[in-house]
Design a protein around this motif. Structure first.
Motif, PDB file in Angstrom:
ATOM      1  N   LEU A 140       0.949  -1.302   0.109  1.00  0.00           N
ATOM      2  CA  LEU A 140      -0.047  -0.300  -0.313  1.00  0.00           C
ATOM      3  C   LEU A 140       0.792   1.484  -0.145  1.00  0.00           C
ATOM      4  CD1 LEU A 140      -3.038   0.912   0.381  1.00  0.00           C
ATOM      5  CD2 LEU A 140      -2.573   1.217   2.913  1.00  0.00           C
ATOM      6  N   ARG A 141       1.045   2.683  -0.803  1.00  0.00           N
ATOM      7  CA  ARG A 141       1.675   3.427  -0.886  1.00  0.00           C
ATOM      8  C   ARG A 141       0.361   4.648  -1.538  1.00  0.00           C
ATOM      9  NH1 ARG A 141       4.543   0.255   0.582  1.00  0.00           N
ATOM     10  NH2 ARG A 141       6.420  -0.196  -1.109  1.00  0.00           N
ATOM     11  N   TYR A 142       0.617   5.251   0.198  1.00  0.00           N
ATOM     12  CA  TYR A 142      -0.294   7.147   0.080  1.00  0.00           C
ATOM     13  C   TYR A 142      -0.124   7.896  -1.176  1.00  0.00           C
ATOM     14  CZ  TYR A 142      -1.353   5.379   4.926  1.00  0.00           C
ATOM     15  OH  TYR A 142      -2.015   4.059   6.196  1.00  0.00           O
ATOM     16  N   THR A 143       1.135   7.569  -1.593  1.00  0.00           N
ATOM     17  CA  THR A 143       1.729   8.692  -2.530  1.00  0.00           C
ATOM     18  C   THR A 143       1.363   8.586  -4.508  1.00  0.00           C
ATOM     19  OG1 THR A 143       3.072   7.384  -3.426  1.00  0.00           O
ATOM     20  CG2 THR A 143       3.852   8.633  -2.084  1.00  0.00           C
ATOM     21  N   VAL A 144       0.998  10.032  -4.276  1.00  0.00           N
ATOM     22  CA  VAL A 144      -0.088  10.143  -5.666  1.00  0.00           C
ATOM     23  C   VAL A 144      -0.429   9.271  -6.841  1.00  0.00           C
ATOM     24  CG1 VAL A 144       1.553  11.891  -6.990  1.00  0.00           C
ATOM     25  CG2 VAL A 144      -1.721  12.273  -6.748  1.00  0.00           C
ATOM     26  N   ASP A 145       1.558   8.538  -7.287  1.00  0.00           N
ATOM     27  CA  ASP A 145       1.616   8.019  -8.269  1.00  0.00           C
ATOM     28  C   ASP A 145       1.589   7.296  -7.983  1.00  0.00           C
ATOM     29  OD1 ASP A 145       3.659   7.828  -6.212  1.00  0.00           O
ATOM     30  OD2 ASP A 145       5.609   8.770  -7.417  1.00  0.00           O
ATOM     31  N   LYS A 178      -5.638  12.718  -1.550  1.00  0.00           N
ATOM     32  CA  LYS A 178      -5.624  10.794  -1.969  1.00  0.00           C
ATOM     33  C   LYS A 178      -4.870  10.744  -0.597  1.00  0.00           C
ATOM     34  CE  LYS A 178      -3.160   7.569  -4.192  1.00  0.00           C
ATOM     35  NZ  LYS A 178      -2.644   6.934  -5.773  1.00  0.00           N
ATOM     36  N   ALA A 179      -3.925  10.888  -0.074  1.00  0.00           N
ATOM     37  CA  ALA A 179      -3.635  10.342   1.707  1.00  0.00           C
ATOM     38  C   ALA A 179      -4.596  10.551   2.355  1.00  0.00           C
ATOM     39  CB  ALA A 179      -2.278  11.502   2.089  1.00  0.00           C
ATOM     40  N   ALA A 180      -5.648  11.302   2.906  1.00  0.00           N
ATOM     41  CA  ALA A 180      -6.584  11.724   3.801  1.00  0.00           C
ATOM     42  C   ALA A 180      -7.556  11.054   3.549  1.00  0.00           C
ATOM     43  CB  ALA A 180      -6.937  13.757   3.552  1.00  0.00           C
ATOM     44  N   MET A 181      -7.767  10.208   1.976  1.00  0.00           N
ATOM     45  CA  MET A 181      -8.771   9.804   2.223  1.00  0.00           C
ATOM     46  C   MET A 181      -8.568   8.015   2.399  1.00  0.00           C
ATOM     47  SD  MET A 181     -10.196   9.879  -2.091  1.00  0.00           S
ATOM     48  CE  MET A 181     -11.318  11.166  -2.091  1.00  0.00           C
TER      49      MET A 181
END
Length: 431
Positions: free
Chosen positions: A79-84, A172-175
């Motif tokens: 799992l990655r929080y990053t936008v890419d 995205k990270a907040a979701m």
């Protein structure tokens, strides 16, 4: 010698006596169980707290103490929080997380997280940091009144996604960080809540995933880059939104086609003011060119000021004050002093009075100082003199008066935020 009451009482009174004994027994049993289980809040107790928004933080703390041992999506090492990095199956992941945290199910459909932020560095404008503090205080006040959590970000979560693109990595990270919330409200740092009582009509957006302020004719007929405003939007926490943000982000600096997109947007939106690819123009483009894919789930709102352009608003604050005080002069119950936590009841009555009024001059929900830059001190050259800074001061004090009233104070002059005075009893009195 007197007999015990159980046998000596006349027979017609024995049912009452037996009932009293039973009640005492239940009380003793309840006290014993409560004593033994006091440190273990029950599910029904958690749900009862959830129904009361002012106790929401208590509920979240209780739930956090009872994190289940079962694995959730958080245990996935990939799992990655990053936008890419793409997120798949988010609806199922979120649904599974909520199943493991039933305390968050009550009220989940309308649960909101407010996001805002500013740049990492110190403001160039000498008064910029103070202004940003006041802008944030305004947002914190609104969230406290309505029981919403708020996250303020002042970092670039992706080094290339700066300026107006910086919001997408944060959303995205907040979701991912808040699977318990259904909606996220992004609001730019230069926007102010100017109706502290307004509640978002979530029921209107039941079939939509993104809510933006704009005008359909300017999107589809005029093809204008200012047909919508991307500085304030509501977005649902779901897979559709994850996919939409991936598409949106790929038109920004993170994309190898960034320069190509700049050319495409400039050619498509003839009134675009600058050549590079920006988030707002990209949003209009997606509505124009991929309406079937995205547009049906995007609600273009203009029945209230989700984005209220500041210039025609700031000179009318006294008119709004007179409108609301006129209602209160006629309704003594609206002048009654009350605790801040019960503001909603008074807001509902005020709204009822406004609905029955012919003028219906409502306060703008949000006043957005587009073209004014409080941090660097610059502004659109079309704005004269210090109009931006005067307008900000007036808007902040106008909103602050709605908060201070519950504390017994108010700014008598919207141009002076440092001066307050106590409000008299029965304010505003009949003239």
């Amino acid at each position: 010698m007197a007999k015990p009451l159980l046998h000596g009482k006349p027979s017609r009174d024995r049912p009452c006596y037996s009932f009293c004994v039973a009640v005492i027994g239940v009380v003793i049993l309840f006290w014993t169980v409560w004593t033994l289980t006091d440190s273990l809040p029950t599910f029904s107790a958690i749900l009862s707290v959830q129904d009361t928004k002012e106790k929401d933080c208590l509920n979240l703390n209780q739930a956090a103490k009872h994190e289940p041992s079962d694995k959730t999506f958080y245990d996935d090492p990939d799992l990655r929080y990053t936008v890419d990095q793409r997120i798949d199956g988010w609806d199922e992941k979120r649904r599974d997380w909520l199943k493991h945290h039933p305390a968050f199910l009550a009220g989940a459909n309308n649960r909101l997280l407010v996001l805002t932020g500013s740049q990492p560095s110190t403001c160039k404008n000498p008064g910029g940091d103070h202004l940003l503090l006041r802008f944030f205080k305004n947002k914190a006040d609104y969230c406290r009144i309505h029981g919403y959590p708020i996250f303020y970000n002042n970092l670039l979560l992706h080094p290339k996604m700066n300026s107006y693109w910086a919001k997408i990595p944060v959303v995205k990270a907040a979701m991912l960080a808040h699977p318990e919330v259904e909606w996220i409200l992004w609001i730019d740092s230069d926007a102010i809540f100017t109706d502290m009582e307004f509640t978002i009509p979530f029921e209107r957006y039941e079939d939509h995933n993104l809510v933006i302020h704009g005008w359909p004719d300017m999107i589809y007929e005029k093809k204008s880059w200012v047909a919508v405003n991307a500085g304030i939007f509501l977005i649902r926490n779901c897979q559709w939104s994850m996919d939409f943000m991936d598409t949106w982000a790929q038109m920004g600096p993170i994309s190898p086609d960034y320069d190509k997109w700049a050319k495409i947007l400039t050619e498509t939106l003839k009134d675009k003011a600058f050549p590079n690819s920006d988030d707002q123009s990209a949003l209009v483009y997606l509505l124009l060119k991929e309406k079937r894919k995205w547009g049906d789930r995007i609600y273009v709102e203009n029945t209230y000021d989700l984005h209220g352009y500041w210039l025609p608003i700031v000179d009318k604050f006294e008119e709004f004050v007179e409108e609301y005080e006129g209602i209160e002069r006629k309704e003594a119950r609206l002048r009654r002093r009350h605790a801040e936590v019960v503001t909603d009841a008074y807001a509902a009555e005020r709204n009822r009075q406004l609905d029955s009024s012919r003028r219906r001059r409502r306060r703008p929900f949000i006043t957005h100082f587009t073209g004014c830059q409080p941090c660097n001190g610059e502004h659109n050259p079309d704005y004269k003199g210090d109009s931006c800074w005067v307008g900000m001061e007036r808007a902040l004090n106008f909103a602050d008066n709605q908060v201070l009233r519950s504390f017994g104070f108010g700014h008598p002059d919207l141009r002076n935020g440092s001066y307050v005075r106590p409000l008299p009893y029965d304010y505003p009195r009949r003239q």
